[in-house]
Every structure is written in C-alpha cells, then in structure tokens.
Scaffold this motif. Structure first.
Motif, PDB file in Angstrom:
ATOM      1  N   ARG A 126       0.607  -0.891  -0.551  1.00  0.00           N
ATOM      2  CA  ARG A 126       0.063  -0.084  -0.305  1.00  0.00           C
ATOM      3  C   ARG A 126       1.093   1.370   0.245  1.00  0.00           C
ATOM      4  NH1 ARG A 126      -1.226   1.833   5.774  1.00  0.00           N
ATOM      5  NH2 ARG A 126       0.541   0.598   6.810  1.00  0.00           N
ATOM      6  N   ASP A 201      -6.422  -3.357  -6.131  1.00  0.00           N
ATOM      7  CA  ASP A 201      -4.916  -3.368  -5.686  1.00  0.00           C
ATOM      8  C   ASP A 201      -4.050  -1.921  -5.774  1.00  0.00           C
ATOM      9  OD1 ASP A 201      -4.245  -6.493  -4.722  1.00  0.00           O
ATOM     10  OD2 ASP A 201      -5.184  -6.865  -6.513  1.00  0.00           O
ATOM     11  N   ALA A 221      -4.626   5.152  -0.281  1.00  0.00           N
ATOM     12  CA  ALA A 221      -3.270   4.508  -0.179  1.00  0.00           C
ATOM     13  C   ALA A 221      -3.460   3.812   1.845  1.00  0.00           C
ATOM     14  CB  ALA A 221      -2.441   5.849  -0.180  1.00  0.00           C
ATOM     15  N   THR A 223      -5.587   2.647   3.342  1.00  0.00           N
ATOM     16  CA  THR A 223      -6.430   1.270   3.436  1.00  0.00           C
ATOM     17  C   THR A 223      -5.848   0.496   2.511  1.00  0.00           C
ATOM     18  OG1 THR A 223      -7.953   2.456   1.819  1.00  0.00           O
ATOM     19  CG2 THR A 223      -8.076   2.490   4.055  1.00  0.00           C
ATOM     20  N   GLY A 224      -4.739   0.157   2.190  1.00  0.00           N
ATOM     21  CA  GLY A 224      -3.891  -1.322   1.768  1.00  0.00           C
ATOM     22  C   GLY A 224      -4.230  -1.015   0.103  1.00  0.00           C
ATOM     23  N   HIS A 225      -4.209  -0.045  -0.388  1.00  0.00           N
ATOM     24  CA  HIS A 225      -3.996   0.153  -1.994  1.00  0.00           C
ATOM     25  C   HIS A 225      -2.774   0.993  -2.611  1.00  0.00           C
ATOM     26  CE1 HIS A 225      -8.588  -0.219  -0.447  1.00  0.00           C
ATOM     27  NE2 HIS A 225      -8.398  -0.944  -1.741  1.00  0.00           N
ATOM     28  N   VAL A 226      -2.241   0.217  -3.581  1.00  0.00           N
ATOM     29  CA  VAL A 226      -0.835   0.786  -3.817  1.00  0.00           C
ATOM     30  C   VAL A 226      -1.946   2.042  -4.613  1.00  0.00           C
ATOM     31  CG1 VAL A 226       1.374   1.580  -5.199  1.00  0.00           C
ATOM     32  CG2 VAL A 226       0.577  -0.510  -4.148  1.00  0.00           C
TER      33      VAL A 226
END
Length: 369
Positions: A126, A201, A221, A223-226
């Motif tokens: 992330r 993702d 970013a 909360t676990g995303h790139v």
C-alpha cells in the motif's frame, strides 16, 4: 484547392517521432521536434482546412462541446500505429488543434532512465506514489511504464482513472480497467470513491486537482492500496507542501500525519533536449524513509532537500544533481541544465569547479554509493 489529409500529417508525425502536431489558420502545420517548433513544407492552412481536419477526427460529442464551450479534449487511435491526445479549440473564431503523440510501445525503466529502486517501491502492499512535473515532462510515460511493469509481473486488479485515456493496457498477468473521466465517469473524485468498492490493488489517479480527490487518494493509500497520482508541482519538497496547502488550516496537522504514513515516494521529472537530437529526462527522487516521514509529520518540509542529498544510499537524488550528471555525461548543453535547475547559481558554480577538476568525490553526484 487541395485539402490537406489528416492521415498524411499523422504519418509524418509517426515517422519523424515528433511529440506534437499543431494545426492553426494562417500557417502550415507545425510539429514540435526535440523541443523546437518546426513548420512543415506544405500549404498555409485556411479556416476551411482546419475545420475539415477537425471534423475528420473529432467525435460528435466533442464537436458539440467545442460549439458550446469553445474547446474539447479527446483521445483517438490512428489504426494500430499510434494514439493521439487531441485538444481542439477556437481562437479568433477559427478552429485550432494540438495533437500529442502517445507512443504505443511501453518503455522499460532502464530505457527511461528511471531510478531502479522504483521496481521495489511499487510492489509495496500500500501507499501513495506521486509523479510530478510540468505539462509535457513525460509523467504519463513514466506512469504507463510502471503500470505495465506491474501488469506483466504481478496478479493485481489495476484501475486507472484518466482524462483522457492515453496509453491502452491489455490484461496481462493483472486485470486492468481503464476509466475515462467524461466518458465512463463524471469526475476523478467520484471514480476514486467508487474504485474502493471494485476490489482494486492498484489505482492510478490521472490528476489530483482538488481537495476531494487528494483526500480520497490519501485514504485509499492508507487502507491497503497502492495509489499512483500526478501533480504539476516541481520537486519533492514543493509537492508535499502543495498537498498540505490544499487543506484548510485546521486540517493540516491531521493531513501531515496521514501523508507521512501514506506516501512511499515522489518522482519529479522534466524533459530536456538531448544532444544531438531527441529528449532526455532528469529525475528528482524522494524515497519516504522513517526520517523523512517524521519531517513531513512535524511540518519541517524545508529540510526535505538536504535529506534527499544525504539519502543517496536509498536511491534518492536531487534534480540539480541529475541535471549535473546529464551535463557531465555530455547528454545536455550546459545552458539547458542551468536553465532548468532549482538553484541555477549553485549548479553553475559546480560545473565551473568540475571543468577545473576541483570537485571533491562526494560532490560528484555519482551513483557509486
């Protein structure tokens, strides 16, 4: 009277690998070649020429927008040879157009001269990765190359939000959905809010223009995303300041804290004329280490530049050192690199010293560490 055919012009653009084609009344078509504007040796365009050229490629929806608001942007494919990003607009009541060529092959990080550490950073689970620089500095190309790398190497769901879509991506190892603002979704902010429900993702946000989009990008970013984003700022330090300044004063402290944990890297770039022909990019690169995260959180962004200088072992580089290396490796003219420097005086001094052989090894800005 012979009309100029758009196909012939586009063939020329592709053959000569120019970046832009300019169409306006009162002169022949003009191309931007290695940074210079060059007139093609054809007839001077009349108002009816530019209208027929415009109509031959502009979708109905955009012709309508041109009539209503005086300009319109869209992307279109010229067969399989290339794609173009087009802006049509009125000036003095007549029609003008600018077509930007979008190459259809993806370049590797090596071909673009991107810092090799990028490969590692974009595989993080992330975080916010920003690519910044003025218009026409190759941001789109750098991002397309990163998205393509992920697409070829990782099984992700990638969502891009673009205005307009430039590079077309096929599904490779990843599943990739590209949404065009104005066609598939009304705004970046709306698309970004929806994207979080689409099991992504990786999310690419074409432009982070307003508070709502920037806020959503930071949240995504965290909360676990790139999240990849672009801004028109110059330099890593200026980029961090710009993001924080968008928010009202009473929120800035909170945004600093959020940004310091969310941000993973900032790539800032500009394009220069390369000797003898073509273009070459100069990159400033900030990798957000825990020390730099602290500077952001504590509002000490003015110390980021010196942190980049001491962070060379992490793959960081200041713009002026990149420019110095382009000059030293005889890729660019001295006047060009000084012109583009953040501190022209200091760079000039360094070049003078280098010519006299007076530079200390640690000042060389080499990649030997």
């Amino acid at each position: 009277m012979a009309f100029i055919q758009i196909d012939k012009l586009l063939e020329t653009v592709i053959k000569e690998k120019v970046s832009d084609l300019h169409i306006s009344c009162g002169q022949p078509p003009v191309v931007r070649m290695g940074g210079h504007m060059v007139r093609l040796e054809t007839k001077t365009l009349e108002p009816e020429d530019t209208v027929s050229l415009m109509k031959s490629i502009t979708p109905e929806r955009n012709q309508q927008e041109l009539q209503e608001v005086g300009s319109s942007d869209f992307g279109f494919a010229f067969g399989t040879k290339a794609r173009f990003r087009v802006s049509v607009f009125k000036q003095k009541g007549k029609i003008s157009m600018v077509l930007r060529r979008i190459p259809n092959e993806f370049l590797t990080f090596q071909q673009l001269g991107l810092p090799p550490i990028i490969e590692r950073l974009i595989q993080r689970p992330r975080g916010l990765f920003l690519v910044t620089g003025p218009t026409g500095s190759g941001k789109t190309t750098s991002l397309a190359s990163m998205i393509n790398w992920l697409n070829e190497n990782v099984d992700h769901h990638i969502i891009t939000l673009e205005d307009p879509i430039e590079y077309y991506h096929e599904h490779k190892k990843s599943t990739i959905n590209q949404r065009e603002v104005g066609v598939d979704t009304p705004t970046f902010a709306e698309a970004l809010r929806r994207a979080l429900r689409q099991d992504p993702d990786v999310i690419l946000v074409g432009e982070m223009r307003d508070l709502e989009t920037i806020e959503s990008a930071i949240t995504a970013a965290e909360t676990g995303h790139v999240v990849f984003g672009t801004l028109h700022t110059t330099g890593a330090q200026g980029t961090v300041d710009r993001i924080i300044d968008v928010f009202p004063t009473n929120q800035q402290e909170q945004i600093r804290t959020q940004l310091s944990t969310a941000i993973i890297g900032i790539l800032s770039q500009q394009l220069l004329a390369r000797k003898p022909k073509g273009m070459v990019a100069a990159y400033e690169f900030l990798v957000v280490t825990s020390a730099i995260a602290n500077l952001i959180r504590e509002g000490k962004t003015f110390r980021i530049n010196s942190a980049i200088q001491t962070g060379r072992k992490h793959g960081m580089q200041l713009m002026d050192d990149a420019l110095f290396n382009l000059w030293k490796n005889q890729l660019c003219e001295e006047s060009d690199v000084i012109n583009r420097a953040n501190n022209p005086g200091e760079l000039q001094e360094k070049i003078v010293k280098a010519k006299k052989g007076l530079l200390e090894d640690d000042e060389e800005g080499d990649d030997d560490e």
